[in-house]
Design a protein around this motif. Structure first.
Motif, PDB file in Angstrom:
ATOM      1  N   UNK A  63       0.757  -1.666  -0.014  1.00 18.94           N
ATOM      2  CA  UNK A  63       0.324  -0.216   0.057  1.00 18.94           C
ATOM      3  C   UNK A  63       0.845   1.196  -0.279  1.00 18.94           C
ATOM      4  N   UNK A  64       0.678   2.920  -0.827  1.00 20.53           N
ATOM      5  CA  UNK A  64       1.077   3.303  -0.832  1.00 20.53           C
ATOM      6  C   UNK A  64       0.193   4.387  -0.739  1.00 20.53           C
ATOM      7  N   UNK A  65       0.731   5.880   0.078  1.00 15.46           N
ATOM      8  CA  UNK A  65      -0.194   6.940   0.174  1.00 15.46           C
ATOM      9  C   UNK A  65      -1.317   7.745  -1.442  1.00 15.46           C
ATOM     10  N   UNK A  66      -0.695   6.746  -2.510  1.00 14.02           N
ATOM     11  CA  UNK A  66      -1.366   6.859  -4.015  1.00 14.02           C
ATOM     12  C   UNK A  66      -1.854   5.986  -4.507  1.00 14.02           C
ATOM     13  N   UNK A  67      -1.988   5.151  -2.899  1.00 12.02           N
ATOM     14  CA  UNK A  67      -3.033   3.310  -3.518  1.00 12.02           C
ATOM     15  C   UNK A  67      -1.891   1.996  -3.374  1.00 12.02           C
ATOM     16  N   UNK A  68      -2.572   1.609  -4.281  1.00 12.85           N
ATOM     17  CA  UNK A  68      -2.027   0.049  -3.811  1.00 12.85           C
ATOM     18  C   UNK A  68      -0.282   0.414  -4.922  1.00 12.85           C
ATOM     19  N   UNK A 109      -0.649   6.225   9.143  1.00 12.08           N
ATOM     20  CA  UNK A 109      -0.656   7.516   9.905  1.00 12.08           C
ATOM     21  C   UNK A 109       0.638   8.120   9.699  1.00 12.08           C
ATOM     22  N   UNK A 110       1.640   7.496   9.755  1.00 16.88           N
ATOM     23  CA  UNK A 110       3.374   7.450  10.298  1.00 16.88           C
ATOM     24  C   UNK A 110       3.794   8.460   8.635  1.00 16.88           C
ATOM     25  N   UNK A 111       3.194   7.486   8.220  1.00 14.16           N
ATOM     26  CA  UNK A 111       3.328   7.159   6.460  1.00 14.16           C
ATOM     27  C   UNK A 111       3.256   8.873   5.592  1.00 14.16           C
ATOM     28  N   UNK A 112       1.651   9.306   6.431  1.00 13.33           N
ATOM     29  CA  UNK A 112       1.430  10.537   5.713  1.00 13.33           C
ATOM     30  C   UNK A 112       1.808  11.684   6.528  1.00 13.33           C
TER      31      UNK A 112
END
Length: 176
Positions: free
Chosen positions: A16-21, A76-79
């Motif tokens: 998973x990424x902040x832009x989707x799979x 949450x930490x990645x964001x």
């Protein structure tokens, strides 16, 4: 522990990424997919490292390199890292599992409390690594570490990519 060999197929990686799979199998770079594994939000060295990469992202794209940065951090930490570190132009993956880390030969560490920047380390996290994967899914180059220090400099990696592509330089370290 797994040791990946150049010129051999890399493990599957879907994250998973902040832009989707994101899936390594679906990447189609001109030359390489570069995977940059960082320790997480708690790591001040990671912040500077990824900010440097962010500044050079267009240079890597010009060399035919797709980039994924990822960690075992939560979404949450990645964001928070993406926002506070100002690295929105990189695809940031999160939730790298212990099993995925082991499949890629990465080291893992136990959290030891609050870091020098006042952020709690997760209970467990993956240590840094950098991989260049060819479009056919085989490993071209890797660099893994047990510590946050002394990582490859991205300007040097760019120069190495230019040399390797222009001279069709073979992946090295393939012998058992």
């Amino acid at each position: 522990m797994v040791v990946l060999k150049p010129r051999t197929a890399t493990p599957d990686l879907t994250i998973n990424t902040l832009k989707g799979s994101w899936s390594l199998a679906q990447q189609a770079p001109e030359n390489f997919t570069m995977l940059v594994i960082y320790r997480g939000l708690h790591c001040p060295i990671c912040k500077n490292y990824l900010r440097e990469l962010s500044r050079l992202a267009d240079d890597f794209a010009e060399k035919g390199v797709n980039i994924l940065v990822l960690s075992s951090d939560t979404e949450e930490r990645a964001v928070q890292a993406s926002t506070e570190w100002e690295i929105k132009n990189l695809t940031m993956g999160y939730g790298l599992t212990a099993e995925q880390s082991q499949a890629w030969g990465l080291h893992r560490s136990a959290g030891r409390g609050v870091t020098s920047i006042g952020i709690e380390e997760p209970a467990e996290f993956t240590e840094p690594g950098l991989y260049l994967v060819r479009p056919d899914g085989t490993l071209y180059w890797s660099n893994i570490s047990t510590m946050p220090f002394a990582r490859p400099h991205f300007k040097e990696v760019l120069g190495a990519i230019e040399f390797a592509v222009s001279r069709d330089y073979p992946a090295r370290g393939e012998l058992v």
